[in-house]
Design a protein around this motif. Structure first.
Motif, mmCIF file in Angstrom:
data_model
loop_
_atom_site.group_PDB
_atom_site.id
_atom_site.type_symbol
_atom_site.label_atom_id
_atom_site.label_comp_id
_atom_site.label_asym_id
_atom_site.label_seq_id
_atom_site.Cartn_x
_atom_site.Cartn_y
_atom_site.Cartn_z
ATOM 1 N N PHE A 190 0.837 -1.202 0.000
ATOM 2 C CA PHE A 190 0.000 0.000 0.000
ATOM 3 C C PHE A 190 0.873 1.254 0.000
ATOM 4 N N GLU A 191 1.938 1.221 0.800
ATOM 5 C CA GLU A 191 2.833 2.387 0.856
ATOM 6 C C GLU A 191 3.426 2.668 -0.521
ATOM 7 N N GLY A 192 3.810 1.590 -1.190
ATOM 8 C CA GLY A 192 4.344 1.746 -2.552
ATOM 9 C C GLY A 192 3.297 2.303 -3.490
ATOM 10 N N CYS A 193 2.080 1.849 -3.305
ATOM 11 C CA CYS A 193 0.983 2.301 -4.162
ATOM 12 C C CYS A 193 0.739 3.796 -3.971
ATOM 13 N N VAL A 194 0.785 4.234 -2.715
ATOM 14 C CA VAL A 194 0.554 5.661 -2.427
ATOM 15 C C VAL A 194 1.602 6.510 -3.135
ATOM 16 N N ARG A 195 2.871 6.114 -2.995
ATOM 17 C CA ARG A 195 3.943 6.898 -3.623
ATOM 18 C C ARG A 195 3.773 6.894 -5.151
ATOM 19 N N PHE A 196 3.419 5.752 -5.690
ATOM 20 C CA PHE A 196 3.196 5.639 -7.137
ATOM 21 C C PHE A 196 2.080 6.582 -7.572
ATOM 22 N N LEU A 197 0.971 6.562 -6.838
ATOM 23 C CA LEU A 197 -0.173 7.387 -7.233
ATOM 24 C C LEU A 197 0.136 8.875 -7.092
ATOM 25 N N GLU A 198 0.849 9.206 -6.021
ATOM 26 C CA GLU A 198 1.224 10.620 -5.867
ATOM 27 C C GLU A 198 2.093 11.070 -7.037
ATOM 28 N N SER A 199 2.988 10.180 -7.460
ATOM 29 C CA SER A 199 3.913 10.540 -8.548
ATOM 30 C C SER A 199 3.192 10.696 -9.883
ATOM 31 N N VAL A 200 2.310 9.759 -10.190
ATOM 32 C CA VAL A 200 1.750 9.777 -11.547
ATOM 33 C C VAL A 200 0.487 10.630 -11.663
ATOM 34 N N THR A 201 -0.159 10.933 -10.546
ATOM 35 C CA THR A 201 -1.383 11.739 -10.643
ATOM 36 C C THR A 201 -1.204 13.148 -10.087
ATOM 37 N N GLY A 202 -0.167 13.354 -9.296
ATOM 38 C CA GLY A 202 0.021 14.656 -8.675
ATOM 39 C C GLY A 202 -0.923 14.921 -7.520
ATOM 40 N N LYS A 203 -1.690 13.935 -7.124
ATOM 41 C CA LYS A 203 -2.629 14.109 -6.001
ATOM 42 C C LYS A 203 -1.917 13.768 -4.697
ATOM 43 N N PRO A 204 -2.086 14.594 -3.685
ATOM 44 C CA PRO A 204 -1.399 14.304 -2.422
ATOM 45 C C PRO A 204 -2.128 13.247 -1.599
ATOM 46 N N TYR A 205 -1.349 12.566 -0.803
ATOM 47 C CA TYR A 205 -1.923 11.607 0.148
ATOM 48 C C TYR A 205 -1.832 12.201 1.546
ATOM 49 N N SER A 206 -2.925 12.150 2.266
ATOM 50 C CA SER A 206 -2.921 12.617 3.656
ATOM 51 C C SER A 206 -3.411 11.486 4.541
ATOM 52 N N GLU A 207 -2.573 11.109 5.497
ATOM 53 C CA GLU A 207 -2.931 10.051 6.452
ATOM 54 C C GLU A 207 -4.179 10.461 7.235
ATOM 55 N N THR A 208 -4.242 11.732 7.599
ATOM 56 C CA THR A 208 -5.386 12.242 8.365
ATOM 57 C C THR A 208 -6.667 12.102 7.543
ATOM 58 N N ARG A 209 -6.553 12.466 6.291
ATOM 59 C CA ARG A 209 -7.745 12.412 5.435
ATOM 60 C C ARG A 209 -8.206 10.960 5.255
ATOM 61 N N LEU A 210 -7.264 10.071 5.054
ATOM 62 C CA LEU A 210 -7.648 8.657 4.903
ATOM 63 C C LEU A 210 -8.313 8.153 6.185
ATOM 64 N N ARG A 211 -7.753 8.588 7.326
ATOM 65 C CA ARG A 211 -8.333 8.171 8.615
ATOM 66 C C ARG A 211 -9.788 8.639 8.727
ATOM 67 N N GLU A 212 -10.037 9.864 8.264
ATOM 68 C CA GLU A 212 -11.418 10.385 8.301
ATOM 69 C C GLU A 212 -12.331 9.564 7.389
ATOM 70 N N TYR A 213 -11.804 9.233 6.218
ATOM 71 C CA TYR A 213 -12.596 8.391 5.308
ATOM 72 C C TYR A 213 -12.892 7.037 5.936
ATOM 73 N N LEU A 214 -11.857 6.489 6.558
ATOM 74 C CA LEU A 214 -12.039 5.158 7.163
ATOM 75 C C LEU A 214 -13.034 5.208 8.315
ATOM 76 N N GLN A 215 -13.021 6.306 9.023
ATOM 77 C CA GLN A 215 -13.982 6.434 10.129
ATOM 78 C C GLN A 215 -15.408 6.441 9.583
ATOM 79 N N ARG A 216 -15.614 7.220 8.527
ATOM 80 C CA ARG A 216 -16.956 7.224 7.907
ATOM 81 C C ARG A 216 -17.273 5.858 7.289
ATOM 82 N N ALA A 217 -16.240 5.226 6.730
ATOM 83 C CA ALA A 217 -16.460 3.907 6.137
ATOM 84 C C ALA A 217 -16.899 2.911 7.207
ATOM 85 N N ASP A 218 -16.288 3.002 8.356
ATOM 86 C CA ASP A 218 -16.680 2.116 9.452
ATOM 87 C C ASP A 218 -18.105 2.397 9.918
ATOM 88 N N GLU A 219 -18.437 3.669 9.943
ATOM 89 C CA GLU A 219 -19.828 4.020 10.308
ATOM 90 C C GLU A 219 -20.795 3.411 9.309
#
Lengths: 433, 392
Positions: A190-219
């Motif tokens: 997954f870590e490799g995937c994040v770096r790959f996606l950041e490189s090829v799409t220019g979209k940033p990864y935020s651990e905090t943001r993913l955590r928020e998504y996961l919290q809603r996903a759990d809900e």
């Protein structure tokens, strides 16, 4: 010879494949799910047409969502192709290249578009070049490599080893049992995937943001779990059937973690709760509950409603909404780890035995009278479990029908024969009472 | 008994380890069975085991397992599972199932589930050795970690601590086997092949059944004493290269060589490719083993389509093949995605290609396959040829 050179695509198009009946939905939430999904899909394809980054492939949806990356699943696009009666058209294009027809499946069907890019015919105006191909949870890496080559897109492979020497009984309960080395490996992927996606799409990864998504996903998962329990465990007939659940799959499979999706699921929970409390049922006089334990017939969802009036028999499903219970991952300190843990091995567990144990427990919990299993088995994780599942169910006195069908090839579907088999199965159960 | 006769008897007796033991002594070592060439034999040898390939039996039916296996299970896996649950391999002390090929890996789950249905036969210990499908750095590191766990298991099971010296010796031994097998491959690629494809396949299979030391000695004898006096085989025959699904028996070789044709090479795992990719003896043995089993020629289920196609084409060209027969076994969902590119590249080299699709493992319709291949070989025009089993 394959025969395809003797059967040009134009001829195939002239004789469209058989089309299934429309399904019945009893929940207002189902109509909402369809509308929401349609709106999302429309916006997504507009954005993609305007150059927005998108990932073509499979992988942790919560991660893609948290990175504001659209995800187009080959299996999903392929199923839309099939639903639009384009299976023969695109499979024909694949055959023409020399690939063997017996390798065909939903996951590979969009290759037909790569070989014959015809925006006028293809769903959503065709597939532009993806920003990235991600091969995760996949069956055959070669298919994803072919996508990368044909689109000219960069690829990241994420293997997902899942089998291990021993699995505890009732593996879906209790403490974490997965091998720590295996988890570590997958988190590194997954870590490799994040770096790959950041490189090829220019979209940033935020651990905090993913955590928020996961919290809603759990809900969301918790609501889906409650919805399933209310619907299938409550006394009396069910408030909805498999066709409502399958309609919800559009949200369930790709939109976990979006705020609007969470709002929708809360509404669905309220609706189902109200129906249960008011004893509003999907089918008056429900006398039999059948479990469809394979890939749904996306091209023929009306099939599942066919015995409601005649036999009081409804279909329920366990592949999607009931899976939510096993997806909750409250420890989100390492968000990538949580994203991995919530999806991995959650369909049937990692072995034939684990799949058999789960289906027996679900059949008991949801008061199932008979289970319809695919004779050819599913394609991932504990694939080829059907007959061991059947054996375990029969040992518990639960009737089983093994149905030999292709879940994606509507041209090969024999409606009369399939209906006859299910009717006979239902009548056998009736006769045994 | 000459060496070739020994190899033939070993392969014929592969379902009876006692008989193989009598032919080529295991030296009292316990037997560890493996299912494919991704199994690190070196670790087993160093731990004092005799590693032995387990196969299905193409001459048997599959009636025992048919009630339990879905229709989508490939026929090779079906036959292999049948052999196991009918006790053909029940004298094996440990069975190791390796990951990678999803279907072969499923054998582990089949046996576990079957145990709940029947107490017999007793498969003994069944060990699952995962293997990831790519070649990224973390994939190789994970394979190394899994090999270390397997080493610890073998030490625990055997009561022998594996020291690195023993492991290095085991690596030398298997490297010697590979080198000798490459000498066999060279005998096939000359103008007049000195050995048939059937015999070459038999020798390779024997190398996975016999103790390596005894095998190496017998193969040296074969190369030194038997080959020089043997006549060239199949002079002026069509030179055939086999590709596609891996077969752990030699029926297809026999069918091809019943025609005016000789199999001069294969890129399948039980053929000439087993001899490739020696293990580096100059670095830490565990690191070297992880390198070999991660970076060896990718199987059809693995990541690396570009590399795989190039290797396959190079192998067919090096074997100076006239034609290639591409086998696709029924339900082998991994094999075939390379086929169109492979065919195009080979045709550019003047090598014509025929595909046998959806074939069953046992080749029950061998006569029909033979007739179709005869037709292809006699009329090979370089066009796309596909023969479906249903039409055979």
């Amino acid at each position: 010879m394959t025969g395809l050179k003797e059967s040009p695509i134009t001829e195939i198009k002239a004789a469209p494949a058989w089309k299934g009946a429309r399904s019945k939905k009893r929940l207002a939430s189902s109509a909402e799910a369809t509308a929401l999904n349609r709106a999302y899909t429309t916006r997504m394809w507009e954005d993609i047409a305007n150059g927005e980054s998108f990932v073509f492939g499979y992988g942790p949806m919560e991660l893609f969502n948290a990175m504001d990356l659209y995800l187009v699943l080959p299996v999903q696009y392929g199923s839309v192709m099939a639903a639009k009666q384009l299976f023969e058209h695109y499979q024909g294009a694949i055959d023409e290249r020399g690939y063997f027809r017996s390798l065909s499946n939903y996951e590979s069907l969009p290759l037909g578009y790569c070989f014959q890019p015809d925006p006028e015919i293809a769903p959503y105006g065709g597939l532009p070049k993806p920003s990235a191909i991600v091969g995760g949870y996949m069956t055959e890496p070669a298919i994803y490599e072919l996508y990368a080559r044909e689109f000219g897109s960069p690829i990241y492979l994420m293997d997902d080893p899942h089998r291990q020497a021993s699995i505890p009984p009732r593996w879906w309960e209790g403490p974490e049992w997965r091998n720590e080395n295996l988890i570590d490996f997958n988190v590194r992927e997954f870590e490799g995937c994040v770096r790959f996606l950041e490189s090829v799409t220019g979209k940033p990864y935020s651990e905090t943001r993913l955590r928020e998504y996961l919290q809603r996903a759990d809900e969301m998962a918790e609501y889906y779990w409650k919805i399933t329990d209310l619907a299938y465990k409550s006394a009396g007939p069910a408030p909805y059937t498999a066709t409502d659940a399958y309609t919800e799959v559009g949200i369930f499979e790709t939109h976990f973690g979006h705020e609007w999706a969470l709002d929708h699921v809360k509404g669905m929970y309220r609706e189902v709760k109200e129906k249960v409390e008011n004893r509003e049922v999907a089918v008056e006089g429900e006398r039999m509950r059948l479990l469809w334990a394979g890939t749904p017939l996306w091209f023929n969802l009306g099939f599942y409603n066919a015995w409601e009036e005649s036999h009081g028999a409804i279909f329920v499903e366990t592949m999607y909404l009931p899976r939510a219970q096993r997806m909750m991952q409250p420890d989100r300190r390492n968000a990538l780890r949580a994203a991995y843990m919530r999806r991995h091995m959650k369909y049937t567990g990692p072995s034939q035995r684990s799949a058999a144990e789960l289906i027996v427990a679900q059949s008991r919990d949801y008061r199932i009278d008979g289970v319809v299993l695919p004779a050819r088995g599913a394609t991932r994780e504990a694939s080829a479990s059907s007959r061991f599942m059947a054996e375990a169910l029969r040992r518990e006195g639960i009737a089983v029908l093994l149905l030999d069908y292709s879940p994606f090839d509507n041209a090969a579907w024999d409606e009369d024969a399939m209906r006859a088999e299910v009717t006979e199965f239902i009548e056998q159960i009736e006769g045994s009472r | 008994m000459n060496a070739l006769s020994l190899f033939r008897q070993v392969v014929e007796n592969r379902f009876d380890p006692d008989a193989v033991d009598a032919l080529a002594s295991f030296g009292g070592r316990p037997v560890i069975g493996f299912l494919d060439t991704g199994f690190p034999e070196e670790l087993a040898i160093a731990a004092g085991f005799h590693p032995m390939l387990l196969t299905g039996d193409p001459s048997s039916g599959t009636a025992t397992v048919d009630p339990y296996l879905d229709l989508s299970v490939p026929s090779r896996v079906r036959h292999l599972t049948e052999a196991m649950v009918t006790g053909r391999h029940d004298s094996v002390d440990v069975l190791c199932v390796t990951g990678g090929d999803r279907w072969l890996a499923n054998t582990h789950g089949f046996l576990e589930a079957y145990r709940q249905i029947s107490a017999t036969p007793d498969f003994g210990d069944v060990y699952y050795l995962e293997r990831v499908r790519g070649t990224y750095r973390e994939h190789r590191d994970y394979n190394l970690r899994l090999h270390r766990e397997f080493r610890a298991y073998l030490e625990d099971r055997s009561g022998n601590v594996i020291d690195d010296g023993e492991l290095a010796a085991a690596i030398s031994l298997t490297n010697e086997t590979r080198a000798l097998l490459r000498d066999v491959a060279i005998l096939r690629t000359g103008d007049d092949p000195r050995i048939s494809g059937v015999d070459a396949h038999t020798i390779t299979m024997a190398s996975m059944l016999m103790p390596k030391k005894a095998f190496n000695a017998a193969l040296r004898q074969f190369l030194a004493s038997e080959v020089p006096t043997a006549p060239a085989v199949a002079r002026d025959s069509t030179r055939v290269f086999l590709s596609g699904s891996s077969l752990d028996h030699q029926r297809l070789h026999e069918i091809v060589e019943s025609l005016p044709a000789v199999v001069v090479g294969e890129d399948t795992e039980f053929g000439a490719r087993y001899a490739e990719t020696p293990i580096n003896e100059s670095i830490d043995p565990m690191e070297a083993i992880a390198d070999r089993y991660t970076f060896k020629a990718p199987e059809s289920w693995a990541f690396g389509i570009k590399r795989r196609i190039a290797m396959k084409v190079d192998a067919a060209v090096a074997a100076r093949a006239d034609v290639e027969v591409f086998l696709h076994l029924l339900n082998d969902t991994a094999t075939g995605w390379d086929f169109p590119d492979q065919r195009r590249a080979l045709q550019e080299q003047g090598i014509h290609v025929v595909a046998l699709t959806d074939q069953d493992y046992a080749f029950d319709d061998a006569q029909a396959v033979s007739e179709k291949l005869a037709e292809f070989i006699s009329h090979s025009s370089g066009e796309h040829n596909i023969m479906k089993k249903a039409e055979a």
